[in-house]
Write an enzyme that holds these catalytic residues in place. Structure first.
Site: not given
Ligand code: PLP
Length: 426
Positions: A59, A86-87, A119, A219, A246, A277
């Site tokens: 972890t 990334g999200s 995205w 990526h 958290h 988290n």
């Molecule tokens: C512009 C953009 N933002 C956010 C994301 C989200 O990244 P992840 O897939 O790691 O959640 C992506 C995914 O490719 C993306 O192209």
């Protein structure tokens, strides 16, 4: 050698042998397939991850911290806060900017301007944090957010701009910074497609208050899933460490501030804010440290491939439009995007089907015009103008793989298949 080292070396050697024998991702003319991506990792990264498992330290801990430091130092940022995607990085960036403990925090109902070509999880965190996305059109050449459209979109409730560096092509940061300073807007860069990209000599990421990157499998470099928020703002980084885990102080760099403030709560379980988290694992941190030194080389291959594709494909009649590189930008080519020109004797669907039939994977350019995705209809948002350029990308655009495993044979194969198709239909 200790028994432990001996056992461990056996595992490493076996993994190395497996990869040497089984992992060959280069183009094979006898079974021609060109995927959108091929793994950037091999035995070294697998071993680094397995090492965490064997040690049972899995972890978030030292390896994630080390990677955060290495990644930030490599590009000149003060802080990196690693996440599980990334999200998640986008969610954390927006959540911290909308958090009541943040100075001049965004408030529910405030507007943030985003490009129509973006995205899904560029936009969703805004909605999830009670903000209103304002969707503006792109520049048809660079495919990035059009600064003129930002100006046009600004209203009394506008508080921020969240550009996306499309496919690693840096946005016109000079124009964006000027608008944000003049209008007092917070700038958040979604760099999830732009690892290894620079604008005017500086890595994208901290032209604004916070930037985000993705280390998803496909990526420029990967930690399988993974992401990171970068910032030069020490207070913001510390708040992100709290919100990431958290609302806990456990991963903060300056715990004492909190301990002095709340001496009556068990210091090991002190929660000072809301949180999620969004933590990364040690395996991800360890893989990141092995991948990072390879990133510049991977980007170099992508850039050389892109130059080649642009040059060669522009000789296949006049049927394609390519993404224009931003002046002062260093493009890192997440893929090779292009549009079928208006008036071409075929449409993008026919071309894509033909390429797929020949083993060349293709995809739309990000999610096309995000305003046309069904999810948008469920949530309050504002669109500015007719977003014609983003819709155009959705209707005429596509991309194929441009990654570290695309070599001269793969390039020639793609070119040959496109040229054959064009010859056949024109
Ligand atoms: C512009 C953009 N933002 C956010 C994301 C989200 O990244 P992840 O897939 O790691 O959640 C992506 C995914 O490719 C993306 O192209």
């Amino acid at each position: 050698m200790s028994r432990e080292s001996e056992l461990r070396n056996n595992v490493y050697d076996a993994i190395q042998a497996y990869c040497d024998e089984q992992h060959n991702f280069s183009f094979n003319a006898e079974k021609p397939v060109v995927r959108l991506h091929e793994p950037t990792f091999g035995a070294d990264e697998i071993n680094a991850a397995v090492d965490c498992m064997l040690s049972t330290h899995v972890t978030m801990g030292k390896k994630v911290k080390a990677f955060e430091r290495e990644f930030s130092d490599a590009f000149g940022w003060r802080h990196g806060v690693m996440n599980n995607s990334g999200s998640s990085a986008n969610l954390l960036a927006i959540a911290v900017l909308a958090n009541p403990l943040t100075e001049d925090a965004l408030k529910p109902g405030d507007e943030v301007i985003v490009p129509a070509l973006s995205w899904s999880t560029t936009v969703w965190p805004l909605i999830q944090c009670g903000l209103i996305p304002v969707i503006v059109d792109i520049d048809p050449d660079t495919l990035n957010i059009d600064p003129n459209e930002i100006e046009r979109a600004i209203g009394p409730k506008t508080r921020g701009v969240m550009p996306v560096h499309i496919y690693g092509n840096p946005c016109d940061m000079e124009a964006l910074i000027e608008i944000c300073q003049r209008k007092n807007l917070v700038l958040i860069e979604d760099c999830c497609e732009a690892l290894g990209a620079y604008y005017d000599g500086s890595a994208v990421g901290t032209f604004g208050r916070v930037g985000t990157f993705s280390f998803y499998y496909s990526h420029h470099m990967t930690t399988l899933e993974g992401g990171i928020c970068v910032t030069n703002d020490t207070g913001l980084a510390e708040s992100m460490r709290i919100l990431r885990a958290h609302g806990w102080i456990r991963e903060t760099e300056n715990k004492q501030v909190w301990l002095d403030k709340y001496p009556d709560v068990d210091e090991r379980f002190l929660f000072v804010n809301v949180g999620y988290n969004l933590r990364a694992t040690e395996l991800q941190g360890a893989m990141g440290s092995v991948q990072l030194p390879k990133l510049a080389g991977f980007v170099d291959i992508r850039r050389k491939n892109a130059e080649w594709f642009r040059r060669e494909l522009s000789q296949v009649e006049n049927f394609f439009e390519f993404q224009a590189e931003t002046p002062k930008g260093y493009h890192s080519y997440f893929g090779f995007p292009m549009k079928v020109a208006i008036g071409a004797p075929f449409d993008v669907k026919a071309l894509r089907e033909n390429l797929e039939k020949n083993g060349i994977e293709t995809r739309p350019i990000i999610c096309g015009n995000i305003a046309l995705q069904p999810a948008m209809a469920l949530y309050e948002h504002r669109t500015v103008g007719n977003l014609a350029h983003a819709t155009d990308v959705m209707n005429r655009g596509f991309s194929f793989g441009n990654h570290q495993a695309i070599d001269a044979d793969a390039r020639n194969y793609i070119l040959e298949k496109i040229a054959n198709f064009v010859r056949h239909v024109s």
